[in-house]
Design an enzyme around this catalytic site. Structure first.
Site, PDB file in Angstrom:
ATOM      1  N   SER A   1     -12.624  -3.103   1.639  1.00 43.77           N
ATOM      2  CA  SER A   1     -12.718  -2.390   2.918  1.00 43.77           C
ATOM      3  C   SER A   1     -14.170  -2.090   3.248  1.00 43.77           C
ATOM      4  O   SER A   1     -14.900  -1.565   2.402  1.00 43.77           O
ATOM      5  CB  SER A   1     -11.983  -1.045   2.837  1.00 43.77           C
ATOM      6  OG  SER A   1     -10.624  -1.247   2.618  1.00 43.77           O
TER       7      SER A   1
ATOM      8  N   LYS B   1      -3.544   6.696   8.985  1.00 38.11           N
ATOM      9  CA  LYS B   1      -4.461   7.069   7.902  1.00 38.11           C
ATOM     10  C   LYS B   1      -5.437   8.125   8.411  1.00 38.11           C
ATOM     11  O   LYS B   1      -5.954   7.999   9.524  1.00 38.11           O
ATOM     12  CB  LYS B   1      -5.230   5.826   7.443  1.00 38.11           C
ATOM     13  CG  LYS B   1      -6.234   6.074   6.348  1.00 38.11           C
ATOM     14  CD  LYS B   1      -6.940   4.792   5.941  1.00 38.11           C
ATOM     15  CE  LYS B   1      -8.019   5.091   4.922  1.00 38.11           C
ATOM     16  NZ  LYS B   1      -8.697   3.896   4.452  1.00 38.11           N
TER      17      LYS B   1
ATOM     18  N   ARG C   1       0.868  -1.192   0.000  1.00 37.13           N
ATOM     19  CA  ARG C   1       0.000   0.000   0.000  1.00 37.13           C
ATOM     20  C   ARG C   1       0.895   1.229   0.000  1.00 37.13           C
ATOM     21  O   ARG C   1       1.457   1.590   1.026  1.00 37.13           O
ATOM     22  CB  ARG C   1      -0.893  -0.005   1.247  1.00 37.13           C
ATOM     23  CG  ARG C   1      -1.836   1.203   1.347  1.00 37.13           C
ATOM     24  CD  ARG C   1      -2.707   1.067   2.591  1.00 37.13           C
ATOM     25  NE  ARG C   1      -3.678   2.141   2.703  1.00 37.13           N
ATOM     26  CZ  ARG C   1      -3.434   3.275   3.350  1.00 37.13           C
ATOM     27  NH1 ARG C   1      -2.273   3.511   3.905  1.00 37.13           N
ATOM     28  NH2 ARG C   1      -4.369   4.212   3.420  1.00 37.13           N
TER      29      ARG C   1
HETATM   30  N1  TZP Z   1      -7.462   1.469   6.824  1.00 38.72           N
HETATM   31  C1  TZP Z   1      -8.186   1.697   7.912  1.00 38.72           C
HETATM   32  S1  TZP Z   1      -7.213   2.127   9.224  1.00 38.72           S
HETATM   33  C2  TZP Z   1      -5.802   1.972   8.312  1.00 38.72           C
HETATM   34  C3  TZP Z   1      -6.128   1.608   7.020  1.00 38.72           C
HETATM   35  C4  TZP Z   1      -5.175   1.403   5.917  1.00 38.72           C
HETATM   36  C5  TZP Z   1      -4.450   2.218   8.849  1.00 38.72           C
HETATM   37  C6  TZP Z   1      -4.120   1.345  10.010  1.00 38.72           C
HETATM   38  O1  TZP Z   1      -2.805   1.578  10.406  1.00 38.72           O
HETATM   39  P1  TZP Z   1      -2.242   1.175  11.825  1.00 38.72           P
HETATM   40  O2  TZP Z   1      -0.870   1.797  11.853  1.00 38.72           O
HETATM   41  O3  TZP Z   1      -2.155  -0.324  11.891  1.00 38.72           O
HETATM   42  O4  TZP Z   1      -3.134   1.763  12.853  1.00 38.72           O
END
Ligand code: TZP
Ligand code: MG
Length: 217
Positions: free
Chosen positions: A110, A139, A41
């Site tokens: 998602s 994010k 990603r």
């Molecule tokens: N989609 C929803 S939350 C997220 C994504 C790509 C990021 C999650 O990152 P982390 O660092 O595991 O909290």
């Protein structure tokens, strides 16, 4: 289709890697630590560099016999013959993605609501990414966080389907999540692995915790 173990799903983010370590090195450490699935990603890469990077990551995941999923970009997934693609609600719709990608490849979607999950199941998603469960600095979230109860509510409203939960998950709250839900197939983690000073150790700890709760093929 390859048999997939969803237990510990690494989602990459090159910006989170500690400065004394490399992106590919960090992914390799995570694979050594036992991650069962890798999603590339990278939001800021142009197509050419993305493909170049994807080939390098694929070479690594192949060594460990772990499937590689590409985030968002069906074209890149097709170009490098990845094992799957992960699409969000604003990406190419699942139906079109399936037409392009075929039945032998993995498509994950998602979902943040019961309705989104029901539609994804109905349209033939191979797995769901459910989240965000908690807040995260990784994010910018535009939708509500689900909390443990929100995750359970979604799972209770759909037939059994492989799924991973994402968003703010670390070892302790991941354990709490798995203790208090039924039907979660695995945890999806970005910063908890990509930013770890010892990614192999972090993955080993996560996986041995997850294996107490999750039975995967
Ligand atoms: N989609 C929803 S939350 C997220 C994504 C790509 C990021 C999650 O990152 P982390 O660092 O595991 O909290
Ligand atoms: Mg997306």
């Amino acid at each position: 289709m390859v048999t997939v173990d969803y237990s510990l799903y690494l989602v990459t983010d090159s910006s989170l890697v500690p400065h004394d370590l490399t992106f590919l090195g960090q992914i390799e450490k995570a694979l050594e630590g036992g991650v069962t699935l890798v999603q590339l990603r990278e939001k800021d890469l142009d197509t050419g560099p993305f493909i170049e990077l994807a080939y390098k990551v694929k070479a690594l995941t192949r060594q460990f016999n772990v499937p590689l999923i590409i985030n968002d970009r069906i074209d890149v997934a097709l170009a490098i013959d990845a094992d799957g693609v992960h699409i969000g609600q604003d990406d190419m719709p699942l139906t079109q993605a399936r037409q392009l990608f075929g039945n032998d490849k993995i498509i994950g979607v998602s979902c943040n609501t019961i309705e989104e999950a029901q539609i994804a199941v109905h349209q033939g998603a191979d797995y769901l990414g459910i989240g965000a469960v908690w807040n995260t600095a990784t994010k910018k979230l535009t939708k509500k966080t689900l909390g443990i109860q929100g995750v359970q509510d979604i799972l209770a409203a759909i037939p059994p389907i492989p799924n991973v939960v994402i968003g703010g998950i670390k070892l302790d709250n991941g354990k709490e999540l798995l203790e208090n839900t039924t039907g979660v197939s695995g945890l999806s983690i970005v910063s908890g692995i990509m930013a770890a000073p010892d990614a192999k150790k972090a993955c080993k700890e996560l996986l041995s915790m997850i294996r107490n709760y999750v039975v995967n093929p």
